[in-house]
Design a protein around this motif. Structure first.
Motif, PDB file in Angstrom:
ATOM      1  N   GLY A  14       9.198   3.402   0.627  1.00 14.60           N
ATOM      2  CA  GLY A  14       9.239   2.055   0.048  1.00 14.60           C
ATOM      3  C   GLY A  14      10.265   1.048   0.715  1.00 14.60           C
ATOM      4  O   GLY A  14      10.210   0.034   0.925  1.00 14.60           O
ATOM      5  N   ASP A  15      11.492   1.746   1.282  1.00 14.98           N
ATOM      6  CA  ASP A  15      12.336   0.980   2.062  1.00 14.98           C
ATOM      7  C   ASP A  15      12.133   0.517   3.312  1.00 14.98           C
ATOM      8  O   ASP A  15      12.805  -0.282   3.922  1.00 14.98           O
ATOM      9  CB  ASP A  15      13.745   1.952   2.124  1.00 14.98           C
ATOM     10  N   HIS A  16      11.055   1.114   3.930  1.00 17.59           N
ATOM     11  CA  HIS A  16      10.264   0.993   5.198  1.00 17.59           C
ATOM     12  C   HIS A  16       9.117   0.002   5.186  1.00 17.59           C
ATOM     13  O   HIS A  16       8.764   0.320   6.202  1.00 17.59           O
ATOM     14  CB  HIS A  16      10.454   2.119   6.051  1.00 17.59           C
ATOM     15  N   GLY A  17       9.078  -0.135   4.163  1.00 10.66           N
ATOM     16  CA  GLY A  17       7.493  -1.001   4.369  1.00 10.66           C
ATOM     17  C   GLY A  17       6.293  -0.227   4.094  1.00 10.66           C
ATOM     18  O   GLY A  17       5.420  -0.691   4.526  1.00 10.66           O
ATOM     19  N   LEU A  18       6.483   0.772   3.768  1.00 14.90           N
ATOM     20  CA  LEU A  18       5.389   1.715   3.377  1.00 14.90           C
ATOM     21  C   LEU A  18       4.715   1.959   2.027  1.00 14.90           C
ATOM     22  O   LEU A  18       5.780   1.837   1.007  1.00 14.90           O
ATOM     23  CB  LEU A  18       5.793   3.163   4.232  1.00 14.90           C
ATOM     24  N   ARG A  31      -9.375  21.121  -2.185  1.00 14.22           N
ATOM     25  CA  ARG A  31      -8.917  19.942  -1.658  1.00 14.22           C
ATOM     26  C   ARG A  31      -8.576  18.980  -2.874  1.00 14.22           C
ATOM     27  O   ARG A  31      -8.970  17.803  -2.695  1.00 14.22           O
ATOM     28  CB  ARG A  31      -9.871  19.322  -0.586  1.00 14.22           C
ATOM     29  N   ARG A  32      -7.988  19.629  -3.902  1.00 18.45           N
ATOM     30  CA  ARG A  32      -7.742  18.664  -5.024  1.00 18.45           C
ATOM     31  C   ARG A  32      -6.725  17.573  -4.734  1.00 18.45           C
ATOM     32  O   ARG A  32      -6.934  16.425  -5.454  1.00 18.45           O
ATOM     33  CB  ARG A  32      -7.366  19.406  -6.083  1.00 18.45           C
ATOM     34  N   TRP A  33      -5.750  17.971  -3.953  1.00 12.59           N
ATOM     35  CA  TRP A  33      -4.636  16.754  -3.579  1.00 12.59           C
ATOM     36  C   TRP A  33      -5.056  15.936  -2.329  1.00 12.59           C
ATOM     37  O   TRP A  33      -5.654  16.535  -1.371  1.00 12.59           O
ATOM     38  CB  TRP A  33      -3.477  17.658  -3.434  1.00 12.59           C
ATOM     39  N   THR A  34      -4.560  14.480  -2.390  1.00 16.01           N
ATOM     40  CA  THR A  34      -4.923  13.690  -1.508  1.00 16.01           C
ATOM     41  C   THR A  34      -3.463  13.173  -1.301  1.00 16.01           C
ATOM     42  O   THR A  34      -2.912  12.497  -2.441  1.00 16.01           O
ATOM     43  CB  THR A  34      -5.941  12.853  -1.665  1.00 16.01           C
ATOM     44  N   VAL A  35      -2.964  12.743  -0.129  1.00 15.43           N
ATOM     45  CA  VAL A  35      -1.634  11.845   0.030  1.00 15.43           C
ATOM     46  C   VAL A  35      -2.014  10.739   1.023  1.00 15.43           C
ATOM     47  O   VAL A  35      -2.672  11.274   2.310  1.00 15.43           O
ATOM     48  CB  VAL A  35      -0.532  12.618   0.705  1.00 15.43           C
ATOM     49  N   ARG A  36      -2.042   9.765   0.799  1.00 14.51           N
ATOM     50  CA  ARG A  36      -2.100   8.785   1.836  1.00 14.51           C
ATOM     51  C   ARG A  36      -1.037   7.839   1.960  1.00 14.51           C
ATOM     52  O   ARG A  36      -0.176   7.476   0.888  1.00 14.51           O
ATOM     53  CB  ARG A  36      -3.358   7.727   1.222  1.00 14.51           C
ATOM     54  N   VAL A  37      -0.652   7.157   3.106  1.00  8.51           N
ATOM     55  CA  VAL A  37       0.403   6.655   3.409  1.00  8.51           C
ATOM     56  C   VAL A  37       0.193   5.321   4.320  1.00  8.51           C
ATOM     57  O   VAL A  37      -0.763   5.677   5.101  1.00  8.51           O
ATOM     58  CB  VAL A  37       1.668   7.217   4.153  1.00  8.51           C
ATOM     59  N   TRP A  38       0.434   4.014   4.058  1.00  9.85           N
ATOM     60  CA  TRP A  38      -0.092   3.052   5.018  1.00  9.85           C
ATOM     61  C   TRP A  38       1.279   2.008   4.616  1.00  9.85           C
ATOM     62  O   TRP A  38       2.034   1.895   4.013  1.00  9.85           O
ATOM     63  CB  TRP A  38      -1.364   2.287   4.606  1.00  9.85           C
ATOM     64  N   GLY A  39       1.020   0.946   5.605  1.00 10.57           N
ATOM     65  CA  GLY A  39       1.938  -0.217   5.717  1.00 10.57           C
ATOM     66  C   GLY A  39       2.251  -0.606   7.085  1.00 10.57           C
ATOM     67  O   GLY A  39       1.822  -0.263   8.076  1.00 10.57           O
ATOM     68  N   GLU A  40       3.119  -1.626   6.994  1.00  9.26           N
ATOM     69  CA  GLU A  40       3.513  -2.493   8.385  1.00  9.26           C
ATOM     70  C   GLU A  40       3.798  -1.537   9.769  1.00  9.26           C
ATOM     71  O   GLU A  40       3.337  -1.746  10.535  1.00  9.26           O
ATOM     72  CB  GLU A  40       4.401  -3.699   8.069  1.00  9.26           C
ATOM     73  N   PRO A  41       4.812  -0.769   9.420  1.00 11.00           N
ATOM     74  CA  PRO A  41       5.186   0.260  10.433  1.00 11.00           C
ATOM     75  C   PRO A  41       4.255   0.779  11.053  1.00 11.00           C
ATOM     76  O   PRO A  41       4.234   1.525  12.117  1.00 11.00           O
ATOM     77  CB  PRO A  41       6.055   0.942   9.812  1.00 11.00           C
ATOM     78  N   LEU A  65       4.237  11.000  10.024  1.00  9.26           N
ATOM     79  CA  LEU A  65       4.876   9.639   9.934  1.00  9.26           C
ATOM     80  C   LEU A  65       6.021   9.709  10.965  1.00  9.26           C
ATOM     81  O   LEU A  65       6.087   8.596  11.720  1.00  9.26           O
ATOM     82  CB  LEU A  65       5.613   9.455   8.585  1.00  9.26           C
ATOM     83  N   ARG A  66       6.812  10.915  11.120  1.00 15.52           N
ATOM     84  CA  ARG A  66       7.825  10.807  12.230  1.00 15.52           C
ATOM     85  C   ARG A  66       7.199  10.764  13.549  1.00 15.52           C
ATOM     86  O   ARG A  66       7.772  10.326  14.608  1.00 15.52           O
ATOM     87  CB  ARG A  66       8.445  12.111  11.929  1.00 15.52           C
TER      88      ARG A  66
END
Length: 74
Positions: A14-18, A31-41, A65-66
């Motif tokens: 959240g500190d980086h706009g994600l 495949r019960r777990w899903t992780v999604r990340v998005w944002g301006e960076p 992400l890295r």
């Protein structure tokens, strides 16, 4: 029970706009777990992982992400 070994995903994203979402789908057998990340960076791209080992998935998402945005979470 999951130990959430990658707490920086929750605090730093959240500190980086994600935006990060972790979803558990109890109706699925695999495949019960899903992780999604998005944002301006990420320039409109989505980082996504799906599987059964949430700890491994969070680690993988952090690595993705890295790779995509070097220095973002340092």
């Amino acid at each position: 029970m999951h130990r959430w070994r990658e707490p920086e995903l929750h605090f730093q994203s959240g500190d980086h706009g994600l935006v990060a979402i972790v979803k558990m789908d109890g109706e699925r057998e695999r495949r019960r777990w899903t992780v999604r990340v998005w944002g301006e960076p990420l320039g409109g791209e989505l980082v996504e992982w799906g599987g059964d080992d949430l700890d491994a998935g969070l680690s993988r998402v952090m690595a993705m992400l890295r790779e995509r945005v070097p220095g973002l979470l340092d």
